[in-house]
Design an enzyme around this catalytic site. Structure first.
Site, PDB file in Angstrom:
ATOM      1  N   ARG A  66       0.853  -1.130  -0.031  1.00  0.00           N
ATOM      2  CA  ARG A  66       0.043  -0.191   0.028  1.00  0.00           C
ATOM      3  C   ARG A  66       1.047   1.275   0.049  1.00  0.00           C
ATOM      4  O   ARG A  66       1.902   1.218   0.694  1.00  0.00           O
ATOM      5  CB  ARG A  66      -1.085  -0.036   1.158  1.00  0.00           C
ATOM      6  N   GLU A 103      -2.329   7.711  -4.993  1.00  0.00           N
ATOM      7  CA  GLU A 103      -3.008   6.755  -6.323  1.00  0.00           C
ATOM      8  C   GLU A 103      -4.402   7.005  -6.661  1.00  0.00           C
ATOM      9  O   GLU A 103      -4.547   6.918  -7.847  1.00  0.00           O
ATOM     10  CB  GLU A 103      -2.664   5.385  -6.304  1.00  0.00           C
ATOM     11  N   HIS A 113      -0.950  -0.354  -9.690  1.00  0.00           N
ATOM     12  CA  HIS A 113      -1.494  -1.251  -8.747  1.00  0.00           C
ATOM     13  C   HIS A 113      -2.122  -2.272  -9.605  1.00  0.00           C
ATOM     14  O   HIS A 113      -3.192  -2.832  -9.693  1.00  0.00           O
ATOM     15  CB  HIS A 113      -2.701  -0.439  -8.171  1.00  0.00           C
TER      16      HIS A 113
HETATM   17  P1  NAI Z   1      -1.463 -11.371   5.053  1.00  0.00           P
HETATM   18  O1  NAI Z   1      -2.482 -11.198   5.830  1.00  0.00           O
HETATM   19  O2  NAI Z   1      -1.577 -12.887   4.546  1.00  0.00           O
HETATM   20  O3  NAI Z   1      -0.133 -11.082   5.531  1.00  0.00           O
HETATM   21  C1  NAI Z   1       0.134  -9.990   6.090  1.00  0.00           C
HETATM   22  C2  NAI Z   1       1.532 -10.014   6.865  1.00  0.00           C
HETATM   23  O4  NAI Z   1       1.974  -8.739   7.338  1.00  0.00           O
HETATM   24  C3  NAI Z   1       0.995 -10.870   8.116  1.00  0.00           C
HETATM   25  O5  NAI Z   1       1.839 -11.795   8.404  1.00  0.00           O
HETATM   26  C4  NAI Z   1       1.080  -9.665   9.301  1.00  0.00           C
HETATM   27  O6  NAI Z   1       1.372 -10.489  10.663  1.00  0.00           O
HETATM   28  C5  NAI Z   1       2.216  -8.856   8.770  1.00  0.00           C
HETATM   29  N1  NAI Z   1       2.348  -7.593   9.335  1.00  0.00           N
HETATM   30  C6  NAI Z   1       1.092  -6.965  10.078  1.00  0.00           C
HETATM   31  N2  NAI Z   1       1.465  -5.742  10.559  1.00  0.00           N
HETATM   32  C7  NAI Z   1       2.871  -5.702  10.040  1.00  0.00           C
HETATM   33  C8  NAI Z   1       3.941  -4.530  10.285  1.00  0.00           C
HETATM   34  N3  NAI Z   1       3.656  -3.438  10.916  1.00  0.00           N
HETATM   35  N4  NAI Z   1       4.967  -4.911   9.753  1.00  0.00           N
HETATM   36  C9  NAI Z   1       5.162  -5.918   9.284  1.00  0.00           C
HETATM   37  N5  NAI Z   1       4.351  -7.175   9.048  1.00  0.00           N
HETATM   38  C10 NAI Z   1       3.178  -6.794   9.391  1.00  0.00           C
HETATM   39  O7  NAI Z   1      -1.478 -10.523   3.561  1.00  0.00           O
HETATM   40  P2  NAI Z   1      -1.153 -10.942   2.035  1.00  0.00           P
HETATM   41  O8  NAI Z   1      -2.070 -11.491   1.303  1.00  0.00           O
HETATM   42  O9  NAI Z   1       0.244 -11.377   2.221  1.00  0.00           O
HETATM   43  O10 NAI Z   1      -1.115  -9.381   1.536  1.00  0.00           O
HETATM   44  C11 NAI Z   1      -0.429  -8.340   2.198  1.00  0.00           C
HETATM   45  C12 NAI Z   1      -0.487  -6.909   1.612  1.00  0.00           C
HETATM   46  O11 NAI Z   1      -0.375  -6.824   0.194  1.00  0.00           O
HETATM   47  C13 NAI Z   1      -1.965  -6.684   1.833  1.00  0.00           C
HETATM   48  O12 NAI Z   1      -2.143  -6.069   2.960  1.00  0.00           O
HETATM   49  C14 NAI Z   1      -2.335  -5.546   0.523  1.00  0.00           C
HETATM   50  O13 NAI Z   1      -1.955  -4.376   1.222  1.00  0.00           O
HETATM   51  C15 NAI Z   1      -1.317  -5.907  -0.477  1.00  0.00           C
HETATM   52  N6  NAI Z   1      -1.737  -6.431  -1.647  1.00  0.00           N
HETATM   53  C16 NAI Z   1      -1.405  -5.817  -2.780  1.00  0.00           C
HETATM   54  C17 NAI Z   1      -1.859  -6.054  -3.831  1.00  0.00           C
HETATM   55  C18 NAI Z   1      -1.532  -5.426  -5.215  1.00  0.00           C
HETATM   56  O14 NAI Z   1      -2.174  -5.570  -6.377  1.00  0.00           O
HETATM   57  N7  NAI Z   1      -0.648  -4.396  -5.279  1.00  0.00           N
HETATM   58  C19 NAI Z   1      -2.960  -7.216  -4.063  1.00  0.00           C
HETATM   59  C20 NAI Z   1      -3.055  -7.950  -2.701  1.00  0.00           C
HETATM   60  C21 NAI Z   1      -2.778  -7.397  -1.485  1.00  0.00           C
END
Ligand code: NAI
Length: 346
Positions: A230, A259, A291
């Site tokens: 993000r 964005e 994105h």
């Molecule tokens: P997820 O929920 O499986 O994993 C997120 C991880 O981040 C968890 O292990 C959590 O403990 C950790 N986390 C939480 N707060 C944190 C912090 N302050 N510092 C470090 N780690 C922290 O989520 P997933 O599916 O891996 O997605 C991650 C991110 O990717 C989403 O939140 C979303 O913002 C982004 N995303 C972007 C997309 C794109 O098209 N560019 C598409 C899908 C997701």
């Protein structure tokens, strides 16, 4: 048949949702859902939204007035939703927690490889039959240290890919994956040791602008920073300064903090009123994609399928597996989840 308003809808969304047309009646709006456009939702039974739709208190209160009690995000991140307001207005919010971690992790590596081997520059040169190799030198990924911030679904796929390149992987996550064997360390150590840093965590009020001037100062000279999570995780002004001072060697952004009014739209005939973005894009060692990390056939199909399941559960009045539970967000102990006891967040 239940009527569903789909906001910020693109042709590829319509294509993936079209296979469910007999089940629900979809109306597609190009506009993002916001205070200005919320009136379009009147008369519908639920709304489907995306990453830049504004689900703030004003919009959610209006939705309630329109008797809409279901908001369905066709994405994983939900930093654009005021969950407290949704709870107060008795609006259920469900998301698609996973649709293809491979899509995002692979895109992050596409950015790394393009930046490192200057593919974006080489492509333009060779189209002009300029086969000069000056300033196209990269570095071996093998044996380099890569810092991964967030080891959830996407982070873990990303780590597998990095290991395939023979990279040393350092990880930071406030909730480390048990028995993963990952080398967890502090953010400071990640900044100090990594040649490449890639962000795979959600945006929260606590980590807004985590990559700021202070963080950048701690990084290795020439560091490559990749953000497919993000935009708000990075202070863009500090990023630009780091690039100008040549402290940062390369930047790959699939997301950008401002964005919302630009990405997903063709602005090629407009004057861009964002000097920071304009300067970032002008730099040879910066690649900005719009994105699009999620954008694979598999991910779009999974998004549509899970959204339909979320709608089915909502209208059937059963447990909503992917509901964002306001109580859980407040609690340090997810075991105490209100939803687990009562089937739904409220
Ligand atoms: P997820 O929920 O499986 O994993 C997120 C991880 O981040 C968890 O292990 C959590 O403990 C950790 N986390 C939480 N707060 C944190 C912090 N302050 N510092 C470090 N780690 C922290 O989520 P997933 O599916 O891996 O997605 C991650 C991110 O990717 C989403 O939140 C979303 O913002 C982004 N995303 C972007 C997309 C794109 O098209 N560019 C598409 C899908 C997701």
């Amino acid at each position: 048949m239940k009527k569903i308003a789909v906001f910020d809808a693109k042709k590829y969304d319509q294509k993936s949702f079209s296979q469910y047309e007999g089940k629900y009646q979809f109306t597609y709006f190009k506009d993002r859902l916001s205070s200005k456009t919320v009136k379009l939702a009147q008369g519908f039974d639920a709304v489907i939204c995306f990453v830049n739709d504004e689900l703030n208190d004003e919009v959610l209160t209006k939705l309630k007035q329109f008797n809409i009690h279901g908001v369905f995000l066709r994405c994983a991140g939900y930093n654009n939703v005021d969950l407290k307001s949704a709870y107060t207005n008795k609006i259920h919010v469900a998301r698609v927690p996973a649709y293809s971690p491979y899509a995002v992790a692979e895109h992050a590596f596409a950015l790394i490889l393009s930046l490192n081997r200057h593919i974006h520059k080489a492509y333009i040169r060779s189209r002009d039959f300029n086969f000069n190799l000056e300033s196209l030198t990269g570095f071996d990924l093998y044996n380099k240290t890569i810092g991964v911030v967030g080891t959830g679904k996407i982070g873990r796929v990303f780590i597998d890919i990095a290991k395939g390149f023979g990279m040393k992987v350092l990880c930071y996550d406030p909730y480390p994956a048990k028995d993963s064997g990952y080398d967890y360390t502090t953010l400071e150590e990640i900044y100090r040791q990594s040649e490449i840093i890639s962000l795979h965590c959600p945006l929260t009020p606590e980590n807004h602008h985590m990559i700021n001037q202070k963080a950048i100062e701690q990084m290795k000279d020439g560091v490559m920073i990749i953000n497919t999570s993000r935009g708000g995780l990075i202070d863009s002004k500090a990023l630009l300064e780091g690039l100008k001072e040549k402290k940062i060697g390369a930047v790959g952004l699939d997301v950008y903090e401002e964005e919302a009014n630009l990405f997903f739209h063709d602005n090629s005939a407009k004057i861009i009123d964002d000097d920071i973005l304009a300067l970032l894009i002008s730099m040879p060692n910066v690649i900005v994609t719009s994105h699009q990390a999620f954008l694979t056939i598999e991910a779009l199909d999974n998004i549509a399928e899970t959204t339909i399941n979320n709608l089915d559960e909502f209208f059937a009045g059963t447990f909503m597996h992917n509901e964002l539970c306001y109580h859980c967000q407040q609690s340090d102990n997810p075991e105490q989840c209100y939803k687990l006891k009562t089937k739904r967040c409220f």
